[in-house]
Design an enzyme around this catalytic site. Sequence first.
Site, PDB file in Angstrom:
ATOM      1  N   SER A 183      16.348 -10.861  -7.037  1.00  0.00           N
ATOM      2  CA  SER A 183      15.323 -10.616  -6.015  1.00  0.00           C
ATOM      3  C   SER A 183      15.854  -9.766  -4.867  1.00  0.00           C
ATOM      4  CB  SER A 183      14.810 -11.950  -5.464  1.00  0.00           C
ATOM      5  OG  SER A 183      15.882 -12.719  -4.949  1.00  0.00           O
ATOM      6  N   HIS A 202     -30.013  -3.688   4.378  1.00  0.00           N
ATOM      7  CA  HIS A 202     -30.183  -3.113   3.035  1.00  0.00           C
ATOM      8  C   HIS A 202     -29.982  -1.593   3.019  1.00  0.00           C
ATOM      9  CE1 HIS A 202     -32.331  -6.965   2.241  1.00  0.00           C
ATOM     10  NE2 HIS A 202     -32.876  -6.729   3.416  1.00  0.00           N
ATOM     11  N   SER A 257     -11.016  19.776  -0.144  1.00  0.00           N
ATOM     12  CA  SER A 257     -10.937  19.749  -1.598  1.00  0.00           C
ATOM     13  C   SER A 257     -10.283  21.042  -2.057  1.00  0.00           C
ATOM     14  CB  SER A 257     -12.353  19.632  -2.162  1.00  0.00           C
ATOM     15  OG  SER A 257     -12.420  20.265  -3.419  1.00  0.00           O
ATOM     16  N   LYS A 299     -15.547  20.850   2.011  1.00  0.00           N
ATOM     17  CA  LYS A 299     -15.481  19.393   2.027  1.00  0.00           C
ATOM     18  C   LYS A 299     -14.463  18.851   3.012  1.00  0.00           C
ATOM     19  CE  LYS A 299     -16.222  16.872  -1.479  1.00  0.00           C
ATOM     20  NZ  LYS A 299     -15.901  16.249  -2.763  1.00  0.00           N
ATOM     21  N   GLU A 330     -11.316   5.814   2.726  1.00  0.00           N
ATOM     22  CA  GLU A 330     -11.476   5.421   1.320  1.00  0.00           C
ATOM     23  C   GLU A 330     -10.274   4.637   0.814  1.00  0.00           C
ATOM     24  OE1 GLU A 330     -13.816   8.658  -1.105  1.00  0.00           O
ATOM     25  OE2 GLU A 330     -12.430   9.638   0.245  1.00  0.00           O
ATOM     26  N   TYR A 332      10.985 -27.711  -4.400  1.00  0.00           N
ATOM     27  CA  TYR A 332      11.219 -26.301  -4.677  1.00  0.00           C
ATOM     28  C   TYR A 332      11.220 -26.046  -6.188  1.00  0.00           C
ATOM     29  CZ  TYR A 332      13.299 -21.681  -4.953  1.00  0.00           C
ATOM     30  OH  TYR A 332      13.517 -20.363  -5.237  1.00  0.00           O
TER      31      TYR A 332
HETATM   32  N1  ARG Z   1      15.954 -16.478  -4.060  1.00  0.00           N
HETATM   33  C1  ARG Z   1      15.403 -17.785  -3.927  1.00  0.00           C
HETATM   34  C2  ARG Z   1      13.951 -17.700  -3.479  1.00  0.00           C
HETATM   35  O1  ARG Z   1      13.568 -16.686  -3.017  1.00  0.00           O
HETATM   36  C3  ARG Z   1      16.176 -18.552  -2.932  1.00  0.00           C
HETATM   37  C4  ARG Z   1      16.172 -20.013  -3.144  1.00  0.00           C
HETATM   38  C5  ARG Z   1      16.905 -20.354  -4.395  1.00  0.00           C
HETATM   39  N2  ARG Z   1      17.108 -21.765  -4.514  1.00  0.00           N
HETATM   40  C6  ARG Z   1      17.477 -22.266  -5.669  1.00  0.00           C
HETATM   41  N3  ARG Z   1      17.637 -23.521  -5.729  1.00  0.00           N
HETATM   42  N4  ARG Z   1      17.681 -21.498  -6.698  1.00  0.00           N
HETATM   43  O2  ARG Z   1      13.185 -18.621  -3.594  1.00  0.00           O
END
Ligand code: ARG
Length: 459
Positions: A17, A150, A271, A277, A284, A311
Amino acid sequence: MPRLGGMREVTSAYTVSIHYDRRLYRQDIAGSIAHARMLAKQGIIDDDDATAITNGLQEILQEIEDGSFEWRPELEDIHMNVENRLHEKIGEAAGRLHTARSRNDQIALDIRMFAKDAINEVLDAVHDLRSSIVLQSEANITAVMPGYTHVQRAQPVLFAHHMLAYFEMLGRDADRFRQAYDRADVLPLGSGALAGLPYPIDREFVARELGFSRISRNSMDAVADRDFLLDFQSAAAICMMHLSRMAEELVLWSSDEFAFTRLSDEYTTGSSIMPQKRNPDFAELARGKTGRVFGGLMALLTLMKGLPLTYNRDMQEDKEGFFDTFDTLLATLTIFADMIDKMHIVPERMREAAQGSYVLATDIADYLVDRGMPFREAHGVVARLSEYAVGRGVQFEELSLDEYRSFSDLFDEEVLAISVESSVGARDVPGGTAFSRVKQAVVEAKTQLLSEQGAESDS
Ligand code: ARG
């Protein structure tokens, strides 16, 4: 069977990530510094280690900001990238930073801090757009246009009255963002992985250091909760819906058919083959980008709906939609503030449109009501009158008193004085479009903006 993709790379890339959560670096480092200070203050780690940790983290912040920090995808996320670099810099002491903490309460902290800052930026941008709306309203306070239902011309209104409807909508948006801020403003750190921590930590101290107004009451909720993001994303979705409606009106108004406004060159494009135009691309695109913001909300709701406490790794998927929503909303608000500011109004065209139709029908019915006729009956008379006028291809203003009187003898010459202006002026009720009411609304709007400015810079 030969494989088409290198399976090994795919598996490791799947969990990474860092390419998006690195945006949380400032929050992650500030959170770690506050945590290290608290650990030292409570005697959980010693002062020398805490000093080495905080100095090291400050250097890492520098490295990230000047671009010399080397991001390593194999370390997955922002937490591990920073912590690993701290190891390289200060050695063993770095290993003490994660005492009495888990990545579960750490990530919850980082996003809450980011969300609070993001909401403040959004609130400033909403404020700026509302200011542009009020200034345009004030500058064109006498412009009359048809109000629509309308997309049919319904009754004349002041252009300012129409614009101030958006001032109201955005005011509710601001309220929603303030509520989202309040929900984000809870410190989750100190919850550990889920159950709390077996160390004598001082959570209130960390909350003060990081500017949180309070601490979470339940460690399981603290690591499992993303409601504050949902609050933000739903406020953002509603706000984008408002901006999209405004965008739609700007597109209509700047067409040759309406020609009520002309958008500045910065916000239109020509355009390639039709030189006449002036396409309202920004309006938009705002209308189009509303879809991705709605999508962000839907994605997060779907992500959360089946998760058992607490979590779950699914929750890592909360960030991209959130960042994208924030970026899209902020850019749209900022562009709209400037686009409204620089928009040229054509009051003659608005007036022409208000005049050249049968928008005074209700006023004629009200006139008969004023002379004792029940409204339903008056409505019928005016319907027949309209049919007659339309049949002859004339406006109400072009009818003679005799013609009026052939529909009802309650008509006298005062009916000939009914005009777009008298219609607007008659709506002199709180919330109505009468000139004095709208002027007052502009004054109140300005007062509100000034008081907000004061309040928000205090906080
Ligand atoms: N990269 C993880 C997230 O965004 C961080 C938390 C990870 N915690 C774990 N127990 N793997 O959620």
